[in-house]
Write a protein that holds these residues in place. Structure first.
Motif, PDB file in Angstrom:
ATOM      1  N   LEU A  86       0.835  -1.209   0.000  1.00 46.49           N
ATOM      2  CA  LEU A  86       0.000   0.000   0.000  1.00 46.49           C
ATOM      3  C   LEU A  86       0.868   1.256   0.000  1.00 46.49           C
ATOM      4  O   LEU A  86       0.576   2.215  -0.730  1.00 46.49           O
ATOM      5  CB  LEU A  86      -0.941  -0.016   1.200  1.00 46.49           C
ATOM      6  N   GLU A  87       1.923   1.250   0.792  1.00 47.37           N
ATOM      7  CA  GLU A  87       2.838   2.404   0.816  1.00 47.37           C
ATOM      8  C   GLU A  87       3.442   2.642  -0.569  1.00 47.37           C
ATOM      9  O   GLU A  87       3.715   3.778  -0.947  1.00 47.37           O
ATOM     10  CB  GLU A  87       3.956   2.203   1.844  1.00 47.37           C
ATOM     11  N   ALA A  88       3.645   1.560  -1.317  1.00 47.87           N
ATOM     12  CA  ALA A  88       4.209   1.664  -2.671  1.00 47.87           C
ATOM     13  C   ALA A  88       3.152   2.025  -3.712  1.00 47.87           C
ATOM     14  O   ALA A  88       3.448   2.102  -4.901  1.00 47.87           O
ATOM     15  CB  ALA A  88       4.890   0.350  -3.035  1.00 47.87           C
ATOM     16  N   GLY A  89       1.901   2.208  -3.262  1.00 49.04           N
ATOM     17  CA  GLY A  89       0.841   2.612  -4.186  1.00 49.04           C
ATOM     18  C   GLY A  89       0.200   1.469  -4.950  1.00 49.04           C
ATOM     19  O   GLY A  89      -0.375   1.669  -6.015  1.00 49.04           O
ATOM     20  N   LYS A  90       0.277   0.264  -4.403  1.00 43.35           N
ATOM     21  CA  LYS A  90      -0.269  -0.915  -5.079  1.00 43.35           C
ATOM     22  C   LYS A  90      -1.514  -1.425  -4.357  1.00 43.35           C
ATOM     23  O   LYS A  90      -1.612  -1.378  -3.142  1.00 43.35           O
ATOM     24  CB  LYS A  90       0.766  -2.039  -5.092  1.00 43.35           C
ATOM     25  N   HIS A  91      -2.460  -1.933  -5.126  1.00 43.16           N
ATOM     26  CA  HIS A  91      -3.602  -2.631  -4.554  1.00 43.16           C
ATOM     27  C   HIS A  91      -3.093  -3.943  -3.967  1.00 43.16           C
ATOM     28  O   HIS A  91      -2.034  -4.445  -4.368  1.00 43.16           O
ATOM     29  CB  HIS A  91      -4.659  -2.922  -5.622  1.00 43.16           C
ATOM     30  N   VAL A  92      -3.864  -4.532  -3.037  1.00 48.43           N
ATOM     31  CA  VAL A  92      -3.425  -5.748  -2.345  1.00 48.43           C
ATOM     32  C   VAL A  92      -4.499  -6.821  -2.402  1.00 48.43           C
ATOM     33  O   VAL A  92      -5.674  -6.547  -2.148  1.00 48.43           O
ATOM     34  CB  VAL A  92      -3.106  -5.438  -0.861  1.00 48.43           C
ATOM     35  N   TYR A  93      -4.054  -8.041  -2.715  1.00 46.72           N
ATOM     36  CA  TYR A  93      -4.869  -9.225  -2.507  1.00 46.72           C
ATOM     37  C   TYR A  93      -4.026 -10.153  -1.650  1.00 46.72           C
ATOM     38  O   TYR A  93      -2.937 -10.560  -2.050  1.00 46.72           O
ATOM     39  CB  TYR A  93      -5.257  -9.921  -3.805  1.00 46.72           C
ATOM     40  N   SER A  94      -4.508 -10.459  -0.459  1.00 40.68           N
ATOM     41  CA  SER A  94      -3.745 -11.234   0.505  1.00 40.68           C
ATOM     42  C   SER A  94      -4.401 -12.569   0.779  1.00 40.68           C
ATOM     43  O   SER A  94      -5.621 -12.666   0.894  1.00 40.68           O
ATOM     44  CB  SER A  94      -3.643 -10.445   1.818  1.00 40.68           C
ATOM     45  N   GLU A  95      -3.572 -13.569   0.898  1.00 39.50           N
ATOM     46  CA  GLU A  95      -4.054 -14.849   1.408  1.00 39.50           C
ATOM     47  C   GLU A  95      -4.468 -14.600   2.860  1.00 39.50           C
ATOM     48  O   GLU A  95      -3.999 -13.653   3.506  1.00 39.50           O
ATOM     49  CB  GLU A  95      -2.957 -15.903   1.290  1.00 39.50           C
ATOM     50  N   LYS A  96      -5.346 -15.422   3.382  1.00 40.97           N
ATOM     51  CA  LYS A  96      -5.796 -15.256   4.756  1.00 40.97           C
ATOM     52  C   LYS A  96      -4.719 -15.711   5.739  1.00 40.97           C
ATOM     53  O   LYS A  96      -3.930 -16.575   5.383  1.00 40.97           O
ATOM     54  CB  LYS A  96      -7.107 -15.993   4.972  1.00 40.97           C
ATOM     55  N   PRO A  97      -4.672 -15.122   6.876  1.00 43.20           N
ATOM     56  CA  PRO A  97      -5.412 -13.953   7.329  1.00 43.20           C
ATOM     57  C   PRO A  97      -4.808 -12.672   6.767  1.00 43.20           C
ATOM     58  O   PRO A  97      -3.637 -12.637   6.399  1.00 43.20           O
ATOM     59  CB  PRO A  97      -5.238 -14.000   8.846  1.00 43.20           C
ATOM     60  N   LEU A  98      -5.596 -11.630   6.719  1.00 46.56           N
ATOM     61  CA  LEU A  98      -5.121 -10.338   6.254  1.00 46.56           C
ATOM     62  C   LEU A  98      -3.970  -9.851   7.118  1.00 46.56           C
ATOM     63  O   LEU A  98      -3.004  -9.271   6.629  1.00 46.56           O
ATOM     64  CB  LEU A  98      -6.269  -9.326   6.284  1.00 46.56           C
ATOM     65  N   ALA A  99      -4.069 -10.090   8.421  1.00 47.99           N
ATOM     66  CA  ALA A  99      -3.057  -9.657   9.396  1.00 47.99           C
ATOM     67  C   ALA A  99      -3.158 -10.572  10.616  1.00 47.99           C
ATOM     68  O   ALA A  99      -4.136 -11.302  10.777  1.00 47.99           O
ATOM     69  CB  ALA A  99      -3.305  -8.208   9.791  1.00 47.99           C
ATOM     70  N   SER A 118      -7.418  -0.542  -3.104  1.00 47.26           N
ATOM     71  CA  SER A 118      -8.267  -1.664  -2.715  1.00 47.26           C
ATOM     72  C   SER A 118      -7.457  -2.721  -1.986  1.00 47.26           C
ATOM     73  O   SER A 118      -6.301  -2.971  -2.312  1.00 47.26           O
ATOM     74  CB  SER A 118      -8.898  -2.300  -3.955  1.00 47.26           C
ATOM     75  N   VAL A 119      -8.105  -3.348  -1.013  1.00 43.56           N
ATOM     76  CA  VAL A 119      -7.534  -4.479  -0.290  1.00 43.56           C
ATOM     77  C   VAL A 119      -8.570  -5.593  -0.314  1.00 43.56           C
ATOM     78  O   VAL A 119      -9.732  -5.380   0.026  1.00 43.56           O
ATOM     79  CB  VAL A 119      -7.209  -4.124   1.177  1.00 43.56           C
ATOM     80  N   CYS A 120      -8.132  -6.769  -0.726  1.00 40.54           N
ATOM     81  CA  CYS A 120      -8.995  -7.946  -0.718  1.00 40.54           C
ATOM     82  C   CYS A 120      -8.251  -9.056   0.000  1.00 40.54           C
ATOM     83  O   CYS A 120      -7.027  -9.074   0.034  1.00 40.54           O
ATOM     84  CB  CYS A 120      -9.321  -8.389  -2.138  1.00 40.54           C
ATOM     85  N   CYS A 121      -9.001  -9.979   0.552  1.00 40.44           N
ATOM     86  CA  CYS A 121      -8.389 -11.085   1.281  1.00 40.44           C
ATOM     87  C   CYS A 121      -9.142 -12.358   0.932  1.00 40.44           C
ATOM     88  O   CYS A 121     -10.368 -12.348   0.788  1.00 40.44           O
ATOM     89  CB  CYS A 121      -8.457 -10.814   2.782  1.00 40.44           C
TER      90      CYS A 121
END
Length: 145
Positions: A86-99, A118-121
């Motif tokens: 996100l800091e680099a200006g990119k959208h994120v799709y993360s495997e679970k868990p998000l954090a 956008s952030v998706c998980c």
């Protein structure tokens, strides 16, 4: 033009992700890959048909060609790479868990909102046996509320 995806963490589950993403070449392109071990990452890139290999996740995050980061790292570093993307200006799709914690999850979502990203998980299987058993244990008063 398809949005370019950078994959961090090309472990076993990456096969399924890459295979599915290749079904939508008009929308996305799995453009690059990075992980801790460069030599191993080069081998995985060849196996998966990913054209660009980066010496580190940070090097990939710096590439302006990439618009989405697919984070398939281990859960203990999901927040680290989700925030860095996100800091680099990119959208994120993360495997679970998000954090790993609620606070990290809030930090990710707040940063995404601040940057207009956008952030998706990956969803957990809501109707899967594990969650249904936990639900039954809660309903029966065996654990928590």
């Amino acid at each position: 033009m398809a949005m370019k995806i950078g994959l961090i963490g090309p472990g076993d589950i990456s096969n399924k992700y890459v295979d599915n993403l290749k079904k939508y070449p008009h929308l996305v392109e799995v453009y690059g890959v990075a992980a801790r071990n460069y030599e191993k990452t080069c081998r995985r890139a060849a196996e998966l048909g990913i054209p660009h290999v980066y010496e580190s996740p940070e090097a990939m995050l710096a590439d302006p060609e990439i618009g989405i980061i697919l984070n398939l790292t281990t859960p203990d570093v999901h927040a680290k790479y989700n925030l860095a993307a996100l800091e680099a200006g990119k959208h994120v799709y993360s495997e679970k868990p998000l954090a790993a914690t609620y606070e990290e999850g809030c930090a990710i979502m707040n940063l995404a909102a601040e940057k207009g990203l956008s952030v998706c998980c990956a969803p957990d299987t809501f109707l899967g046996g594990r969650l249904q058993e936990m639900r039954a244990a809660i309903d029966d008063g065996m654990i928590g509320r």
